[in-house]
Design a protein around this motif. Structure first.
Motif, PDB file in Angstrom:
ATOM      1  N   ALA A   1       0.733  -1.147  -0.084  1.00 23.44           N
ATOM      2  CA  ALA A   1      -0.044  -0.041  -0.052  1.00 23.44           C
ATOM      3  C   ALA A   1       0.949   1.328  -0.067  1.00 23.44           C
ATOM      4  N   ASP A   2       0.355   2.339  -0.567  1.00 25.07           N
ATOM      5  CA  ASP A   2       0.934   3.687  -0.619  1.00 25.07           C
ATOM      6  C   ASP A   2       1.074   4.127   0.558  1.00 25.07           C
ATOM      7  N   ALA A   3       2.229   4.661   1.278  1.00 23.56           N
ATOM      8  CA  ALA A   3       2.500   5.099   2.372  1.00 23.56           C
ATOM      9  C   ALA A   3       1.636   6.557   2.800  1.00 23.56           C
ATOM     10  N   THR A   4       1.238   7.074   1.878  1.00 21.35           N
ATOM     11  CA  THR A   4       0.405   8.451   2.041  1.00 21.35           C
ATOM     12  C   THR A   4      -0.977   8.171   2.223  1.00 21.35           C
TER      13      THR A   4
ATOM     14  N   ALA B   1     -14.738  -0.709   4.647  1.00 22.50           N
ATOM     15  CA  ALA B   1     -13.757  -0.860   5.748  1.00 22.50           C
ATOM     16  C   ALA B   1     -12.896  -1.832   5.584  1.00 22.50           C
ATOM     17  N   VAL B   2     -13.511  -3.105   5.509  1.00 21.26           N
ATOM     18  CA  VAL B   2     -12.731  -4.397   5.192  1.00 21.26           C
ATOM     19  C   VAL B   2     -11.753  -4.038   4.084  1.00 21.26           C
ATOM     20  N   CYS B   3     -12.145  -3.767   2.689  1.00 21.63           N
ATOM     21  CA  CYS B   3     -11.463  -3.377   1.442  1.00 21.63           C
ATOM     22  C   CYS B   3     -10.313  -2.615   1.725  1.00 21.63           C
ATOM     23  N   ALA B   4     -10.636  -1.391   2.728  1.00 21.98           N
ATOM     24  CA  ALA B   4      -9.594  -0.462   2.779  1.00 21.98           C
ATOM     25  C   ALA B   4      -8.355  -0.884   3.529  1.00 21.98           C
TER      26      ALA B   4
ATOM     27  N   ASP C   1      -3.987  -3.796  -1.074  1.00 23.18           N
ATOM     28  CA  ASP C   1      -2.499  -3.833  -1.547  1.00 23.18           C
ATOM     29  C   ASP C   1      -2.107  -2.643  -2.181  1.00 23.18           C
ATOM     30  N   VAL C   2      -2.862  -2.228  -3.141  1.00 18.82           N
ATOM     31  CA  VAL C   2      -2.542  -0.961  -4.021  1.00 18.82           C
ATOM     32  C   VAL C   2      -3.527   0.015  -3.935  1.00 18.82           C
ATOM     33  N   VAL C   3      -3.310   1.208  -3.439  1.00 16.57           N
ATOM     34  CA  VAL C   3      -4.189   2.408  -3.629  1.00 16.57           C
ATOM     35  C   VAL C   3      -3.619   3.545  -4.122  1.00 16.57           C
ATOM     36  N   LEU C   4      -4.279   4.051  -5.076  1.00 16.92           N
ATOM     37  CA  LEU C   4      -3.693   5.442  -5.983  1.00 16.92           C
ATOM     38  C   LEU C   4      -4.155   6.322  -4.785  1.00 16.92           C
TER      39      LEU C   4
ATOM     40  N   LEU D   1     -12.555  -0.403  -6.597  1.00 16.28           N
ATOM     41  CA  LEU D   1     -11.312   0.258  -6.803  1.00 16.28           C
ATOM     42  C   LEU D   1     -10.308  -0.328  -6.116  1.00 16.28           C
ATOM     43  N   LEU D   2     -10.589  -0.444  -4.634  1.00 17.78           N
ATOM     44  CA  LEU D   2      -9.810  -0.862  -3.553  1.00 17.78           C
ATOM     45  C   LEU D   2      -9.302  -2.429  -3.925  1.00 17.78           C
ATOM     46  N   THR D   3     -10.079  -3.000  -4.597  1.00 17.89           N
ATOM     47  CA  THR D   3      -9.763  -4.437  -4.849  1.00 17.89           C
ATOM     48  C   THR D   3      -8.883  -4.850  -6.213  1.00 17.89           C
ATOM     49  N   MET D   4      -8.810  -3.460  -6.853  1.00 21.07           N
ATOM     50  CA  MET D   4      -7.767  -3.401  -7.917  1.00 21.07           C
ATOM     51  C   MET D   4      -6.409  -3.632  -7.573  1.00 21.07           C
ATOM     52  N   ASN D   5      -5.554  -4.348  -8.334  1.00 24.02           N
ATOM     53  CA  ASN D   5      -4.141  -4.317  -7.966  1.00 24.02           C
ATOM     54  C   ASN D   5      -2.975  -3.614  -9.012  1.00 24.02           C
ATOM     55  N   ASP D   6      -3.902  -2.775  -9.644  1.00 24.11           N
ATOM     56  CA  ASP D   6      -2.966  -1.946 -10.617  1.00 24.11           C
ATOM     57  C   ASP D   6      -3.471  -0.470 -10.244  1.00 24.11           C
ATOM     58  N   LYS D   7      -2.290   0.449  -9.978  1.00 19.04           N
ATOM     59  CA  LYS D   7      -2.701   1.850  -9.922  1.00 19.04           C
ATOM     60  C   LYS D   7      -3.186   2.535 -11.046  1.00 19.04           C
ATOM     61  N   GLN D   8      -2.871   2.114 -12.302  1.00 13.53           N
ATOM     62  CA  GLN D   8      -3.171   2.660 -13.578  1.00 13.53           C
ATOM     63  C   GLN D   8      -4.548   2.233 -13.802  1.00 13.53           C
ATOM     64  N   GLU D   9      -4.959   1.197 -13.546  1.00 12.29           N
ATOM     65  CA  GLU D   9      -6.432   0.584 -13.612  1.00 12.29           C
ATOM     66  C   GLU D   9      -7.272   1.428 -12.630  1.00 12.29           C
ATOM     67  N   GLN D  10      -6.856   1.696 -11.460  1.00  8.83           N
ATOM     68  CA  GLN D  10      -7.617   2.429 -10.517  1.00  8.83           C
ATOM     69  C   GLN D  10      -7.693   3.794 -10.860  1.00  8.83           C
TER      70      GLN D  10
END
Length: 170
Positions: free
Chosen positions: A2-5, A73-76, A80-83, A131-140
């Motif tokens: 996940a993105d640290a920000t 909440a669960v998905c957040a 693994d990947v969050v734009l 969106l949170l279940t996508m594992n690609d930032k570009q796709e998000q």
């Protein structure tokens, strides 16, 4: 990773608080019968239309809202990947929902703006979950910036503003 920000724990806590508030509101709503003399399940079983009382319609929307807040909440927490832009948009929408939800009272059961608020936020939460279940930032990014994505976020914001306007003293 996940993105640290993006503070997954904060978003998860806010969504959980919304779910808990919806549960508490459900407990206070009088679930008087429908506007029909028969039970809604019996009406449905007979293939007849069911018109719910305002309290039951509000409670049904509230229950759906609660489930979607819980799922977000669960998905957040599990994302693994969050734009970064997605994290900011979801956090802003959830924080606004918390402010609005805090002002909702049981006397708003039949209020169209309150029901539209719950419906719009439920749609946004479902979209956020997707969106949170996508594992690609570009796709998000593509989905978030799509016309549908913008429409969902704008509708939720407009519904929140409508409830705020209704709650504001004239």
């Amino acid at each position: 990773m996940a993105d640290a920000t993006f503070d997954k724990t904060s978003l998860e806590a806010k969504c959980t608080a919304l779910s808990d508030a919806a549960t508490a509101a459900l407990a206070t709503i009088s679930l008087a019968g429908t506007e029909h003399s028969e039970d809604p399940d019996n009406q449905i079983g007979k293939g007849l239309p069911v018109k719910l009382s305002p309290a039951r319609a509000f409670a049904a929307r509230l229950a759906i809202f609660r489930e979607h807040a819980t799922q977000l909440a669960v998905c957040a927490q599990g994302a693994d990947v969050v734009l970064p832009q997605l994290g900011i948009e979801l956090d802003k929408a959830v924080a606004e929902a918390q402010r609005v939800f805090a002002g909702l009272k049981s006397d708003k059961e039949g209020d169209g703006s309150a029901i539209e608020f719950l419906s719009s936020l439920s749609r946004l939460f479902v979209f956020g979950t997707q969106l949170l279940t996508m594992n690609d930032k570009q796709e998000q990014k593509v989905k978030l910036e799509s016309e549908d994505g913008r429409t969902i976020f704008e509708a939720a914001s407009a519904a929140s503003r409508a409830v705020i306007d209704d709650l504001s003293p004239n």
